[in-house]
Design a protein around this motif. Sequence first.
Motif, PDB file in Angstrom:
ATOM      1  N   GLN A  77      11.278   5.587  41.499  1.00 10.93           N
ATOM      2  CA  GLN A  77      12.272   6.595  41.150  1.00 10.93           C
ATOM      3  C   GLN A  77      13.149   6.941  42.342  1.00 10.93           C
ATOM      4  O   GLN A  77      14.325   7.300  42.175  1.00 10.93           O
ATOM      5  CB  GLN A  77      11.573   7.851  40.625  1.00 10.93           C
ATOM      6  CG  GLN A  77      10.925   7.672  39.270  1.00 10.93           C
ATOM      7  CD  GLN A  77      10.323   8.965  38.763  1.00 10.93           C
ATOM      8  OE1 GLN A  77      10.630  10.055  39.250  1.00 10.93           O
ATOM      9  NE2 GLN A  77       9.444   8.859  37.772  1.00 10.93           N
ATOM     10  N   LEU A  78      12.605   6.823  43.544  1.00 12.24           N
ATOM     11  CA  LEU A  78      13.392   7.091  44.741  1.00 12.24           C
ATOM     12  C   LEU A  78      14.620   6.186  44.779  1.00 12.24           C
ATOM     13  O   LEU A  78      15.745   6.628  45.030  1.00 12.24           O
ATOM     14  CB  LEU A  78      12.512   6.870  45.969  1.00 12.24           C
ATOM     15  CG  LEU A  78      12.957   7.465  47.299  1.00 12.24           C
ATOM     16  CD1 LEU A  78      12.930   8.975  47.255  1.00 12.24           C
ATOM     17  CD2 LEU A  78      12.027   6.972  48.409  1.00 12.24           C
ATOM     18  N   PHE A  79      14.415   4.900  44.486  1.00  8.83           N
ATOM     19  CA  PHE A  79      15.533   3.965  44.509  1.00  8.83           C
ATOM     20  C   PHE A  79      16.410   4.090  43.264  1.00  8.83           C
ATOM     21  O   PHE A  79      17.626   3.900  43.333  1.00  8.83           O
ATOM     22  CB  PHE A  79      15.025   2.531  44.673  1.00  8.83           C
ATOM     23  CG  PHE A  79      14.542   2.252  46.068  1.00  8.83           C
ATOM     24  CD1 PHE A  79      15.420   2.274  47.139  1.00  8.83           C
ATOM     25  CD2 PHE A  79      13.207   2.004  46.322  1.00  8.83           C
ATOM     26  CE1 PHE A  79      14.987   2.039  48.438  1.00  8.83           C
ATOM     27  CE2 PHE A  79      12.764   1.764  47.609  1.00  8.83           C
ATOM     28  CZ  PHE A  79      13.653   1.784  48.676  1.00  8.83           C
ATOM     29  N   ASP A  80      15.809   4.410  42.118  1.00 11.68           N
ATOM     30  CA  ASP A  80      16.621   4.651  40.921  1.00 11.68           C
ATOM     31  C   ASP A  80      17.590   5.808  41.170  1.00 11.68           C
ATOM     32  O   ASP A  80      18.774   5.748  40.811  1.00 11.68           O
ATOM     33  CB  ASP A  80      15.723   4.984  39.719  1.00 11.68           C
ATOM     34  CG  ASP A  80      14.987   3.766  39.189  1.00 11.68           C
ATOM     35  OD1 ASP A  80      15.333   2.644  39.587  1.00 11.68           O
ATOM     36  OD2 ASP A  80      14.059   3.944  38.379  1.00 11.68           O
ATOM     37  N   ALA A  81      17.064   6.882  41.755  1.00  9.24           N
ATOM     38  CA  ALA A  81      17.906   8.047  42.032  1.00  9.24           C
ATOM     39  C   ALA A  81      18.968   7.726  43.072  1.00  9.24           C
ATOM     40  O   ALA A  81      20.120   8.159  42.960  1.00  9.24           O
ATOM     41  CB  ALA A  81      17.045   9.214  42.500  1.00  9.24           C
ATOM     42  N   THR A  82      18.588   6.942  44.083  1.00  8.77           N
ATOM     43  CA  THR A  82      19.556   6.554  45.103  1.00  8.77           C
ATOM     44  C   THR A  82      20.690   5.752  44.496  1.00  8.77           C
ATOM     45  O   THR A  82      21.873   5.951  44.816  1.00  8.77           O
ATOM     46  CB  THR A  82      18.868   5.738  46.211  1.00  8.77           C
ATOM     47  OG1 THR A  82      17.794   6.516  46.755  1.00  8.77           O
ATOM     48  CG2 THR A  82      19.841   5.375  47.300  1.00  8.77           C
ATOM     49  N   ARG A 107      14.279  15.979  43.878  1.00 11.57           N
ATOM     50  CA  ARG A 107      12.885  15.553  43.945  1.00 11.57           C
ATOM     51  C   ARG A 107      12.593  14.513  42.872  1.00 11.57           C
ATOM     52  O   ARG A 107      12.994  14.662  41.724  1.00 11.57           O
ATOM     53  CB  ARG A 107      11.946  16.742  43.770  1.00 11.57           C
ATOM     54  CG  ARG A 107      10.474  16.349  43.919  1.00 11.57           C
ATOM     55  CD  ARG A 107       9.562  17.540  43.809  1.00 11.57           C
ATOM     56  NE  ARG A 107       8.177  17.167  44.092  1.00 11.57           N
ATOM     57  CZ  ARG A 107       7.163  18.024  44.128  1.00 11.57           C
ATOM     58  NH1 ARG A 107       7.376  19.303  43.911  1.00 11.57           N
ATOM     59  NH2 ARG A 107       5.943  17.606  44.376  1.00 11.57           N
ATOM     60  N   VAL A 108      11.862  13.455  43.258  1.00 10.10           N
ATOM     61  CA  VAL A 108      11.422  12.429  42.320  1.00 10.10           C
ATOM     62  C   VAL A 108       9.928  12.228  42.520  1.00 10.10           C
ATOM     63  O   VAL A 108       9.322  12.776  43.443  1.00 10.10           O
ATOM     64  CB  VAL A 108      12.185  11.106  42.530  1.00 10.10           C
ATOM     65  CG1 VAL A 108      13.669  11.295  42.259  1.00 10.10           C
ATOM     66  CG2 VAL A 108      11.971  10.559  43.936  1.00 10.10           C
ATOM     67  N   ASP A 109       9.320  11.413  41.632  1.00 14.06           N
ATOM     68  CA  ASP A 109       7.866  11.315  41.610  1.00 14.06           C
ATOM     69  C   ASP A 109       7.290  10.054  42.237  1.00 14.06           C
ATOM     70  O   ASP A 109       6.079   9.979  42.444  1.00 14.06           O
ATOM     71  CB  ASP A 109       7.366  11.398  40.161  1.00 14.06           C
ATOM     72  CG  ASP A 109       7.602  12.763  39.550  1.00 14.06           C
ATOM     73  OD1 ASP A 109       7.637  13.749  40.306  1.00 14.06           O
ATOM     74  OD2 ASP A 109       7.743  12.845  38.317  1.00 14.06           O
ATOM     75  N   SER A 110       8.105   9.034  42.482  1.00 16.50           N
ATOM     76  CA  SER A 110       7.551   7.760  42.933  1.00 16.50           C
ATOM     77  C   SER A 110       8.581   7.010  43.770  1.00 16.50           C
ATOM     78  O   SER A 110       9.772   7.358  43.789  1.00 16.50           O
ATOM     79  CB  SER A 110       7.153   6.900  41.729  1.00 16.50           C
ATOM     80  OG  SER A 110       8.305   6.524  40.994  1.00 16.50           O
TER      81      SER A 110
END
Length: 899
Positions: free
Chosen positions: A278-283, A272-275
């Motif tokens: 962050q979705l792309f950072d995590a990807t 789970r991410v917050d924005s």
Amino acid sequence: MSIRNLERLFNPASVAVIGASMRPGRVGSTVWRNLLEGGFAGPLYAVNPKYTALGRIAVVPRVQDLPQVPDLAVVCTPPDTVALLVQQLASLGTRAVVLLTAGLSAAQQAEVLAAAQPALLRILGPNCIGLLSPYVHLNASFAHRDALPGELAFVSQSGALTTAMLDWAEARGIGFSHCVSLGEHLDIDFGDMLDYLASDARTRAILLYIESVTAARKFMSAARAAARNKPVIVVKAGRSRKGQQAAASHTGGLAGNDLVVDAAIARAGMLRVDSLEQLFDATEALARFRGNQADTLTLLTNGGGAGVLAVDAAEHLGVELTQLSSATLHALDALLPPNWSHGNPVDIIGDAPVQRYVQALQLLLADAACGAVLMMHAPTAIVPSAEIARALLPLATHKPPALMACWLGAQAVQEATRLFQGARVASYSTPEQAVRAFGFGVTYRRNQAQLLEAPSARPVQPEVDSRGTQTLVQQVLAGGREMLSELEAKHVLQAYGIPVVPTRRADATPQAAQQAAAQLGWPVVLKILSPDISHKSDVGGVALDLASEDAVHRAAQQMLERVRAARPDARIDGFTVQAMVHRPQAHELIVGASLDRVFGPVILFGQGGTAVEVVADRAVALPPLNAPLARALMERTRVSRLLKGFRDTPAVDMEALQGVLLAVSQLLADIPELAELDINPLLADAHGVVALDARIKVSSTAAGGEQHFAIRPYPQHLAEPCRWNGRSLTLRPIRPEDQAQHLAFLQQLAPEDVRMRVFFSQRHLEPSELARLTQIDYAREMAFVAVAPDPMNARGPEQTLGVVRALSDPDNIDAEFAIIVRSDCKGRGLGHVLLDKMVRYARANGTQNLVGMVLAENLAMRHLARSVGFVERPSDEAKVCRLVLALNGSGTELSCPAP
């Protein structure tokens, strides 16, 4: 339904637009333009009685006038037309509809489903913006731009966020395999999308924007299956939603929706991410740095400021920095200028030439204890950033990956960033981004570990009295009550092996309280006893450390006056008197349970006491729990660090504390009427645990019990004894604890038996593969093992003699089975016993066909299958038979390759 006909949605041969138009600003005109401009290769049809042609394409007035049946229809007509259109499309043979129409009433939605379901016509929407599949040039949406082709699938409940994502991603050159707006997910939901995308070859990672979840067990099962194959990253809206204000216990209020969602996402192995950022950072982190298993981070920088920012971010996010070894520090001393930082971060100073970067990074990567390395570079006039990037690339592309990069700046580091990204090295613009991305990786691995846990609903615990507890609950409900008294609640805890403080009931007089206290001994605690008062301390209903009869008398008199003044409406049944517990080094904790409206029963753990809501240190988990999951739940709280001991306070008896959580998990499975449970405070120290107070709420309409667990627990009820060749066997589902036993079984198989089973010779079995064999999702997979005591040592551990497996498709139409028997047990009927067990299970589970792929030369397996009713059908592979058992009894025997 699940993935049935979804291929028609994502890869249609033809598309029709119902309500296609040329009027500017209309949904129908935008969709039609997007399909034309997107370059879709198949036929496009338009339906609208107001037009005869749209450009060069003829328009038909009715669905029935279409020249051929479209695979996919996009409907953008008023709500009162939709149900009839869906019925007509279903009759034609269309199997997928994108329903863009908004404003359908509940009755209209029911009519749409009733029209679609008999034909298995799948519906995306309503009230969505559609979908985009760039690889087939399909833009069946009214989005303002097309999507770039790529490896990410994005599924969103919000249409507005879908268009924002397309805009945001295009500016960064990010592409998609599919981009889907679910809208109100009348039919196709997140579970369906996860099932489809999990096996989609073009999708490397799945990104979800979720506002709400329906069908929790379906969602969890699909999410767990998808997360085994590829990263699944979630943005879940609604973190600030208030908890349940009317809850009768602390747990009911504390275990608000967002905490439960967190627990579900973690348990499913997702992140789970917050924005969106962050979705792309995590990807980026999971796609390019996923192979790194380090939990600590070493910082390498050419500037102190970047290092400080990274350290601050690590402290804030809970990322642990590596303690460099003395050998590494000495080696760095010999390499770097005297004014280097002499620790982590490793500051190689702003004047560092290319060779200093290379040598410092070589030293760090040579030390396995350094964990992962984050290299941060700010541009200088000493040497161009691109030269540094080129020199570091041979080290940066190390497998498994060990290096992340942060190129600070813009134009000056543009080429360096391009070089690293082209080499698929995880690269970020700021230290904070990079550290957060590393933290995502740590969290993701922790969640993946939870994904592999499949515990029993009834863990191995001291004997419990479930029947007596059920009787007590029924008596309470029959009496018209929902709240158990404190004494009744403590009786339930005792029935499940949870220690409680000795307690007596007394009538509502000071004299009765005195007598009860004298029986217990001094000092005592006095509490008001009322079915209408849950939180006694809030109304002055608790008095502590009373050491004499006079003290009890005064406290009881004053308590009655306070409570009657504060709650004149409350019924007062008397007092409870309990022994005062003096455990000066004990921690006050809370353990509880409640029912989430989506995910069902949940368990809460955290710091307890009267300030429990203010401290708000708690975590939630989905049952069933086992020991690893119970420990993981505790580790997610701040108080867990104190429980390990500090200064002169010894560590808590963690096994005793873990036992309480396992007992609550079992209680939730056994008692479906259990709505809320609160053990607060639960005292825990080095000597064990004891519950000082407990609240339990029950309800005849509660959606509890193991049948409402979001994750299907270990199905113990499927175990059965049998006799085989004079031996007593047990046929039971495989369980996570079977790893060592199953490895011993596999090691006793002859290579030829393995080849017959998996079509190639035996090879080394990785730990992850062994875990996959024993830690299964019982919602869609089953493995039965035949186990028996060792004939040479009846008191020793049991042995596995054979196993049969079946994995069903998401729609439970076909389940592919496989069977293997220990080599020294072959030819004696054990395979027949196992296969019969699986056939009975599959039939009871509603599976339509049991299917097996067998080498044509495997005559023994072919004979066994035919003996229980399987028929042989041709396979796409040479020298392979396809065995099919129609569980309704039908089937036609066809030819099979000769051995």
